[in-house]
Design an enzyme around this catalytic site. Structure first.
Site, mmCIF file in Angstrom:
data_model
loop_
_atom_site.group_PDB
_atom_site.id
_atom_site.type_symbol
_atom_site.label_atom_id
_atom_site.label_comp_id
_atom_site.label_asym_id
_atom_site.label_seq_id
_atom_site.Cartn_x
_atom_site.Cartn_y
_atom_site.Cartn_z
ATOM 1 N N TYR A 223 0.834 -1.204 0.000
ATOM 2 C CA TYR A 223 0.000 0.000 0.000
ATOM 3 C C TYR A 223 0.874 1.262 0.000
ATOM 4 C CZ TYR A 223 -3.744 3.175 1.542
ATOM 5 O OH TYR A 223 -4.661 4.197 1.636
ATOM 6 N N ASP A 224 1.808 1.330 0.968
ATOM 7 C CA ASP A 224 2.604 2.549 1.134
ATOM 8 C C ASP A 224 3.456 2.832 -0.104
ATOM 9 O OD1 ASP A 224 1.587 1.965 3.616
ATOM 10 O OD2 ASP A 224 3.474 2.112 4.706
ATOM 11 N N SER B 126 -14.338 1.956 12.822
ATOM 12 C CA SER B 126 -15.418 0.997 12.560
ATOM 13 C C SER B 126 -15.355 -0.167 13.554
ATOM 14 C CB SER B 126 -15.352 0.498 11.115
ATOM 15 O OG SER B 126 -14.026 0.218 10.754
ATOM 16 N N GLY C 17 -2.256 1.352 23.429
ATOM 17 C CA GLY C 17 -3.230 2.375 23.040
ATOM 18 C C GLY C 17 -2.681 3.784 23.159
ATOM 19 N N ARG D 178 -3.541 8.997 16.401
ATOM 20 C CA ARG D 178 -4.025 9.242 15.045
ATOM 21 C C ARG D 178 -4.856 10.523 15.069
ATOM 22 N NH1 ARG D 178 -1.044 5.583 14.444
ATOM 23 N NH2 ARG D 178 -1.221 3.746 13.108
ATOM 24 N N PRO E 246 2.404 2.675 12.765
ATOM 25 C CA PRO E 246 2.978 3.993 13.095
ATOM 26 C C PRO E 246 2.584 4.430 14.517
ATOM 27 C CG PRO E 246 2.028 4.026 10.899
ATOM 28 C CD PRO E 246 1.608 2.733 11.535
ATOM 29 N N GLN F 298 2.677 7.544 15.781
ATOM 30 C CA GLN F 298 1.981 8.834 15.859
ATOM 31 C C GLN F 298 1.682 9.327 14.445
ATOM 32 O OE1 GLN F 298 4.741 11.405 17.881
ATOM 33 N NE2 GLN F 298 6.309 11.202 16.311
ATOM 34 N N ARG F 299 0.613 10.110 14.341
ATOM 35 C CA ARG F 299 0.303 10.672 13.025
ATOM 36 C C ARG F 299 -0.604 11.883 13.201
ATOM 37 N NH1 ARG F 299 -2.342 6.647 9.680
ATOM 38 N NH2 ARG F 299 -0.388 5.636 9.230
HETATM 39 P P1 NAD Z 1 -12.610 1.792 0.163
HETATM 40 O O1 NAD Z 1 -11.917 0.474 0.215
HETATM 41 O O2 NAD Z 1 -13.915 1.925 0.852
HETATM 42 O O3 NAD Z 1 -12.785 2.272 -1.340
HETATM 43 C C1 NAD Z 1 -11.919 1.919 -2.373
HETATM 44 C C2 NAD Z 1 -12.751 1.601 -3.602
HETATM 45 O O4 NAD Z 1 -11.866 1.247 -4.685
HETATM 46 C C3 NAD Z 1 -13.691 0.403 -3.387
HETATM 47 O O5 NAD Z 1 -14.991 0.730 -3.827
HETATM 48 C C4 NAD Z 1 -13.051 -0.704 -4.228
HETATM 49 O O6 NAD Z 1 -14.002 -1.651 -4.682
HETATM 50 C C5 NAD Z 1 -12.406 0.093 -5.328
HETATM 51 N N1 NAD Z 1 -11.291 -0.603 -5.986
HETATM 52 C C6 NAD Z 1 -10.249 -1.259 -5.396
HETATM 53 N N2 NAD Z 1 -9.431 -1.756 -6.346
HETATM 54 C C7 NAD Z 1 -9.957 -1.405 -7.545
HETATM 55 C C8 NAD Z 1 -9.572 -1.639 -8.904
HETATM 56 N N3 NAD Z 1 -8.446 -2.315 -9.204
HETATM 57 N N4 NAD Z 1 -10.355 -1.126 -9.895
HETATM 58 C C9 NAD Z 1 -11.477 -0.431 -9.602
HETATM 59 N N5 NAD Z 1 -11.905 -0.188 -8.336
HETATM 60 C C10 NAD Z 1 -11.141 -0.674 -7.326
HETATM 61 O O7 NAD Z 1 -11.564 2.868 0.727
HETATM 62 P P2 NAD Z 1 -11.750 4.414 1.075
HETATM 63 O O8 NAD Z 1 -11.509 4.564 2.513
HETATM 64 O O9 NAD Z 1 -12.991 4.943 0.467
HETATM 65 O O10 NAD Z 1 -10.490 5.019 0.314
HETATM 66 C C11 NAD Z 1 -10.593 5.677 -0.948
HETATM 67 C C12 NAD Z 1 -9.224 6.178 -1.364
HETATM 68 O O11 NAD Z 1 -8.713 7.069 -0.381
HETATM 69 C C13 NAD Z 1 -8.198 5.055 -1.517
HETATM 70 O O12 NAD Z 1 -7.372 5.334 -2.628
HETATM 71 C C14 NAD Z 1 -7.397 5.151 -0.241
HETATM 72 O O13 NAD Z 1 -6.098 4.687 -0.419
HETATM 73 C C15 NAD Z 1 -7.440 6.641 0.056
HETATM 74 N N6 NAD Z 1 -7.257 6.918 1.487
HETATM 75 C C16 NAD Z 1 -8.238 6.637 2.404
HETATM 76 C C17 NAD Z 1 -8.011 6.909 3.743
HETATM 77 C C18 NAD Z 1 -9.056 6.627 4.804
HETATM 78 O O14 NAD Z 1 -8.824 6.905 5.986
HETATM 79 N N7 NAD Z 1 -10.214 6.125 4.471
HETATM 80 C C19 NAD Z 1 -6.792 7.458 4.155
HETATM 81 C C20 NAD Z 1 -5.822 7.707 3.196
HETATM 82 C C21 NAD Z 1 -6.059 7.455 1.856
HETATM 83 N N1 UDP Z 2 -6.223 -0.292 16.182
HETATM 84 C C1 UDP Z 2 -6.588 -0.806 17.431
HETATM 85 N N2 UDP Z 2 -7.635 -1.667 17.490
HETATM 86 C C2 UDP Z 2 -8.363 -2.043 16.404
HETATM 87 C C3 UDP Z 2 -8.000 -1.511 15.133
HETATM 88 C C4 UDP Z 2 -6.908 -0.658 15.065
HETATM 89 O O1 UDP Z 2 -5.969 -0.487 18.447
HETATM 90 O O2 UDP Z 2 -9.315 -2.813 16.560
HETATM 91 C C5 UDP Z 2 -5.102 0.669 16.109
HETATM 92 C C6 UDP Z 2 -4.038 0.307 15.091
HETATM 93 O O3 UDP Z 2 -3.068 -0.538 15.667
HETATM 94 C C7 UDP Z 2 -3.477 1.675 14.742
HETATM 95 C C8 UDP Z 2 -4.675 2.607 14.876
HETATM 96 O O4 UDP Z 2 -5.629 1.909 15.682
HETATM 97 O O5 UDP Z 2 -2.495 2.059 15.684
HETATM 98 C C9 UDP Z 2 -5.301 2.990 13.547
HETATM 99 O O6 UDP Z 2 -5.527 1.794 12.804
HETATM 100 P P1 UDP Z 2 -6.258 1.792 11.384
HETATM 101 O O7 UDP Z 2 -6.110 0.401 10.843
HETATM 102 O O8 UDP Z 2 -7.618 2.349 11.524
HETATM 103 O O9 UDP Z 2 -5.449 2.831 10.503
HETATM 104 P P2 UDP Z 2 -3.880 3.058 10.175
HETATM 105 O O10 UDP Z 2 -3.031 2.167 11.059
HETATM 106 O O11 UDP Z 2 -3.757 2.711 8.738
HETATM 107 O O12 UDP Z 2 -3.683 4.485 10.490
#
Ligand code: NAD
Ligand code: UDP
Ligand code: UDP
Length: 323
Positions: free
Chosen positions: A152-153, A196, A214, A218, A281, A283-284
Site C-alpha cells: 500500500y505505502d 469501525s 493504546g 491518530r 505507526p 503517531q500521526r
Molecule cells: P474503500 O476500500 O472503501 O474504497 C476503495 C474503492 O476502490 C472500493 O470501492 C473498491 O471496490 C475500489 N477498488 C479497489 N481496487 C480497484 C480496482 N483495481 N479497480 C477499480 N476499483 C477498485 O476505501 P476508502 O476509505 O474509500 O479510500 C478511498 C481512497 O482514499 C483510496 O485510494 C485510499 O487509499 C485513500 N485513502 C483513504 C483513507 C481513509 O482513511 N479512508 C486514508 C488515506 C487514503
Molecule cells: N487499532 C486498534 N484496534 C483495532 C483496530 C486498530 O488499536 O481494533 C489501532 C491500530 O493498531 C493503529 C490505529 O488503531 O495504531 C489505527 O488503525 P487503522 O487500521 O484504523 O489505521 P492506520 O493504522 O492505517 O492508520
C-alpha cells in the site's frame, strides 16, 4: 475529445466511487449539478453505498478494474480506486500494488489524452512511521519497503512519482492529496479500521480491542470535511499540484478514542489489549498549513460530533438496513 465544457454540468469520473469516501464524493458532485461516471470493481466497495444515487439521472456506473485501460470521455478525474484498510489491502498485496501503479498509469494516460485535470487520493502512509511530527508535505517519510504495509505505502508512493512525472513530462494537470485517517457513514463495518471496529464492538457489547497500550496517536477527519477539501483542490488554479495534506489536526491516542466511543454509545464494553501489528505507526498528525493557505480549507467537524453522526449508520448496519 474531452474538452472542458463551458456551460452545463461537468462530466466527472470517480474511480473507487463505490467505496467509503468515493460514495460521498459521487453524492456531493451530483448535488452540485455535475454528471458522475463511477468506475469500481466492487473489491471493497458495494452497490449499497451507491443505493441513494444509483437511479439519479446524472449518475452512471461502470464495473471495471483500473489496472486495465479505460477509454471514456470526461472533464475531470478523481482517482480513488484502491483498498484502504490494512486487512483488505494485505489480503492480495500484489493486486494492491497493481491497482495503485497500473491504475495510476492508466488514469494518467486517460488524463493526458483528454487534457483533463486528475486528482490522486494519496495517503499519509507515504510518511510511514514518521520521525517528524506533525507531518508537513516536504517530509520524505520513513517507510519500510519490504513489510506487510509496503504494498500500500510504496504503491501510493510510486503513484505519486508517476503523477509528478506526467506533470513534468506530459504537462498533465495533477492534484495530489495526502489523506489522513478518515471516518464516517459508509465505512465498511468489518474493514478492521479502528473507528469501525470500536463502534461495532461497542454497539455489540463486545470487548474493545486496543492493539498495544493504546498510546499510539491518530488524527481523524470526518468524511464530509475531507470531500470538501477534494473539491476545492480539484477546482484550484492549475499551478496547485500538491502534494497537499488533507486531514484533521486534532490528535488522539487510541485509548482516548476507545473511551469516547464507549461514552457516546453508552456501551458496557470492556477494553481488551491485543498485540500491536508490525510497522504500526506510533503517531500521526497532519500539518495542514498548506491546505489552509492555498485552499482556504480546514476541517469543521470535531471528533465527538463526527462520531455522533457516524454511530447511527453502524446501528442501521446491525439492524440489517444499511440506509
Ligand atoms: P474503500 O476500500 O472503501 O474504497 C476503495 C474503492 O476502490 C472500493 O470501492 C473498491 O471496490 C475500489 N477498488 C479497489 N481496487 C480497484 C480496482 N483495481 N479497480 C477499480 N476499483 C477498485 O476505501 P476508502 O476509505 O474509500 O479510500 C478511498 C481512497 O482514499 C483510496 O485510494 C485510499 O487509499 C485513500 N485513502 C483513504 C483513507 C481513509 O482513511 N479512508 C486514508 C488515506 C487514503
Ligand atoms: N487499532 C486498534 N484496534 C483495532 C483496530 C486498530 O488499536 O481494533 C489501532 C491500530 O493498531 C493503529 C490505529 O488503531 O495504531 C489505527 O488503525 P487503522 O487500521 O484504523 O489505521 P492506520 O493504522 O492505517 O492508520
Ligand atoms: N490509457 C487509457 N485510456 C486512455 C488513454 C490511455 O487507459 O484514454 C492507458 C493506455 O492504455 C496506457 C496508459 O494509459 O497503457 C498510459 O498511457 P500513455 O499515453 O501515457 O502511454 P503509452 O500509451 O504511450 O504507453
Amino acid at each position: 475529445m474531452g474538452t472542458k465544457r463551458e456551460f452545463g454540468p461537468q462530466r466527472i469520473l470517480v474511480t473507487g466511487g463505490a467505496g467509503f469516501i468515493g460514495s460521498h464524493l459521487c453524492a456531493r458532485l451530483l448535488a452540485e449539478g455535475q454528471e458522475v461516471l463511477c468506475v469500481d470493481n466492487f473489491y471493497t466497495g458495494s452497490r449499497e453505498n451507491l443505493a441513494p444515487i444509483l437511479n439519479h439521472p446524472r449518475f452512471e456506473f461502470l464495473r471495471h478494474d483500473v489496472t486495465h485501460p479505460l477509454f471514456v470521455e470526461v472533464d475531470q478525474i478523481y482517482n480513488l480506486a484502491c483498498p484502504a484498510s490494512p486487512i483488505h489491502y494485505q489480503f492480495d498485496p500484489v493486486q494492491t500494488t497493481k491497482t495503485s501503479v497500473h491504475g495510476a498509469i492508466n488514469m494518467l494516460g486517460l488524463a493526458k489524452r483528454l487534457k483533463a485535470p486528475i486528482f490522486q487520493a494519496s495517503t499519509s502512509e507515504v510518511y510511514g512511521d514518521p520521525e517528524v511530527h506533525p507531518q508537513p508535505e516536504d517530509y520524505w517519510g520513513h517507510v519500510n519497503p519490504v513489510g506487510y504495509r509496503s504494498c500500500y505505502d510504496e504503491g501510493k508512493r510510486c503513484a505519486e512519482t508517476l503523477f509528478f512525472d506526467y506533470y513534468r513530462q506530459h504537462k498533465v494537470e495533477i492534484k495530489v492529496a495526502r489523506i489522513f485517517n478518515t471516518y464516517g457513514p459508509n465505512m465498511h463495518p468489518n474493514d478492521g479500521r479502528v473507528v469501525s471496529n470500536f463502534i461495532m464492538q461497542a454497539l455489540l457489547g463486545r470487548p474493545i480491542t486496543i492493539y498495544g497500550e493504546g498510546q499510539q496517536t491518530r488524527s481523524f477527519c470526518f468524511v464530509d470535511d475531507l470531500v470538501e477539501g477534494f473539491v476545492r483542490l480539484m477546482n484550484s488554479p492549475s499551478e496547485v499540484t500538491g502534494p497537499i495534506n488533507l486531514g484533521n489536526p486534532g490528535e488522539f491516542t487510541i485509548r482516548e478514542l476507545a473511551d469516547m466511543i464507549i461514552e457516546l454509545t453508552g456501551s458496557k464494553s470492556t477494553i481488551e489489549h491485543l498485540p500491536l501489528p508490525p510497522d504500526d505507526p506510533k503517531q500521526r498528525r497532519p500539518d495542514i498549513t498548506r491546505a489552509r493557505n492555498t485552499l482556504g480549507w480546514e476541517p469543521k467537524i470535531a471528533l465527538r460530533e463526527g462520531l455522533t453522526r457516524s454511530i447511527p449508520y453502524f446501528e442501521r448496519v446491525l439492524r440489517g438496513q444499511k440506509r
